[in-house]
Design an enzyme around this catalytic site. Structure first.
Site, PDB file in Angstrom:
ATOM      1  NE  ARG A  50     -48.194 147.835 -27.566  1.00  0.00           N
ATOM      2  CZ  ARG A  50     -47.744 146.713 -28.067  1.00  0.00           C
ATOM      3  NH1 ARG A  50     -48.151 146.310 -29.272  1.00  0.00           N
ATOM      4  NH2 ARG A  50     -46.900 145.968 -27.414  1.00  0.00           N
ATOM      5  N   GLY A  51     -44.972 149.259 -28.781  1.00  0.00           N
ATOM      6  CA  GLY A  51     -44.039 148.194 -29.116  1.00  0.00           C
ATOM      7  C   GLY A  51     -42.784 148.851 -29.675  1.00  0.00           C
ATOM      8  CB  ALA A  52     -39.209 148.391 -28.795  1.00  0.00           C
ATOM      9  NE  ARG A  93     -44.448 154.181 -24.048  1.00  0.00           N
ATOM     10  CZ  ARG A  93     -44.838 152.901 -24.048  1.00  0.00           C
ATOM     11  NH1 ARG A  93     -45.117 152.293 -25.179  1.00  0.00           N
ATOM     12  NH2 ARG A  93     -44.938 152.232 -22.910  1.00  0.00           N
ATOM     13  CD  GLN A 201     -49.667 146.584 -23.104  1.00  0.00           C
ATOM     14  OE1 GLN A 201     -50.132 146.033 -22.110  1.00  0.00           O
ATOM     15  NE2 GLN A 201     -48.961 147.687 -23.022  1.00  0.00           N
ATOM     16  CG  ASP A 242     -39.781 148.079 -24.642  1.00  0.00           C
ATOM     17  OD1 ASP A 242     -40.336 147.037 -24.238  1.00  0.00           O
ATOM     18  OD2 ASP A 242     -40.361 148.956 -25.305  1.00  0.00           O
ATOM     19  CG  ASN A 252     -40.549 142.803 -22.614  1.00  0.00           C
ATOM     20  OD1 ASN A 252     -40.711 143.557 -23.567  1.00  0.00           O
ATOM     21  ND2 ASN A 252     -41.325 141.741 -22.440  1.00  0.00           N
ATOM     22  CE  LYS A 253     -45.797 146.984 -21.324  1.00  0.00           C
ATOM     23  NZ  LYS A 253     -45.819 148.424 -20.934  1.00  0.00           N
TER      24      LYS A 253
END
Ligand code: MRU
Length: 351
Positions: A50-52, A93, A201, A242, A252-253
């Site tokens: 995960r993570g862009a 995603r 996270q 992202d 973002n998150k």
């Protein structure tokens, strides 16, 4: 300073794609191979990787994995599979533009290979493209770190949200890159990691990787951040993103928007760090960004333990949009960018 030992989030070794299963961290540091398109899709969807930027790199190698079963088909069939498998992986995603960006770059590489070319040569070209995407990500993280370094002074408290670290990329991270570079230069600062409900996270990943690197890091729950700001402990916020829209709005998150609003209230600079692969000039503004909505059980439970009543209504948007007006500056692989962001983004990242 000894060299940093960073986790190897994604790697391609001896013809196999390997990732660290981030759902097991920090308790278990385990690498798993992804040998089918379905395994790659599942790993991205369930946040094993995960993570862009990291999902962009994983998807690029993942496309090589996905087309392997079709190597004995005709060249036309293989090319159709490249399109179909890329579309399949893209759907894993929706919010991080890096996923689509990496797969578009892979398809463009395939298009540059003549139709009469042998399948193995086409495969090798795609693997070379994935390797280049991987190397670019590492180089871009380092440049983000160098661009952000002048912002970090000794004694500062720096808050981050979610994990935009080494685990979210294949290099120094984005939000964490200036922290790693400053740490290597012997600048002493305090990092603060938001826990980042629902999937933690910050607690599981950011606090772990910064601690591993020997950085002074403190973990707090998300609802404590405003209090820490009010106590004068936070001098700057750096988060990842992202997707950056053309007007400078960023996704973002979930929870990033609250951090930005709180930072503005307390007059704390709020920076967003990202590589070129996260800029989406085709998306005009934040309202046009698709926000992933995830399963309710991520909110109603914690590690398989139910914490909410049965049949409760739940919302679980995985990201939020922070408007450009709340952002002090962008820390990018092309340098620091200050408002107005729309023209600056166009100049730095437009064709
Ligand atoms: O759902 P996740 O864990 O993939 O969300 C990750 C983030 O929101 C990161 O901040 C973002 O991808 C930037 S990573 C350098």
């Amino acid at each position: 300073m000894p060299p940093l030992s960073l986790p190897e989030t994604v790697r391609w070794t001896d013809g196999r794609l390997w990732i660290i299963d981030q759902t097991l961290l920090p308790g278990d540091v385990k690498e798993v191979p992804l040998d089918t398109a379905q395994a790659v899709w599942q790993a991205i969807q369930t946040l094993m990787v995960r993570g862009a930027p990291a999902i962009g790199v994983a998807a690029a190698y993942g496309l090589c994995v996905a087309i392997r079963p079709f190597m004995d088909e005709s060249s036309a069939q293989l090319r159709r599979q490249i399109q179909d498998q890329a579309a399949y992986l893209t759907a894993s995603r929706p919010t991080a533009v890096n996923l689509q960006w990496a797969l578009d770059r892979m398809m463009a590489a395939a298009d540059q290979v003549a139709a009469s070319t042998a399948n193995q040569v086409l495969f090798d070209r795609l693997l070379a493209c994935a390797t280049a995407i991987h190397a670019d990500d590492q180089a871009q993280c380092l440049r983000i770190g160098q661009a952000g370094l002048p912002l970090i002074r000794s004694g500062m408290g720096i808050l981050t949200h979610c994990n935009a670290g080494a685990l979210a990329t294949t290099g120094l991270g984005t939000a964490t890159a200036p922290l790693y570079v400053a740490h290597q230069q012997g600048i002493a600062f305090r990092a603060y990691a938001d826990e980042t409900r629902p999937l933690l996270q910050g607690a599981r990943l950011t606090s772990w990787e910064l601690q591993q690197a020997g950085i002074d890091v403190t973990l707090q729950t998300d609802n404590m951040a405003a209090h820490l700001m009010s106590q004068g402990l936070i001098d700057m916020v750096i988060v990842g993103t992202d997707r950056v829209a053309a007007n400078g709005d960023i996704a973002n998150k979930i929870g990033t928007l609250s951090v930005a609003i709180n930072a503005r209230h307390f007059g704390i600079p709020f920076y967003v760090a990202f590589p070129s692969s996260t800029v989406d000039l085709n998306t005009a503004c934040g309202a046009d960004i698709v926000i992933e909505e995830r399963e309710a059980d991520e909110v109603t439970g914690l590690y398989g333990h139910r914490i909410a009543p049965a049949n409760i209504k739940v919302r679980n948007p995985a990201f939020d949009v922070t408007p450009a007006a709340l952002i002090t500056g962008f820390i990018t692989d092309q340098g620091l960018l200050l408002p107005p962001f729309d023209t600056g983004l166009q100049q730095l990242f437009g064709n």
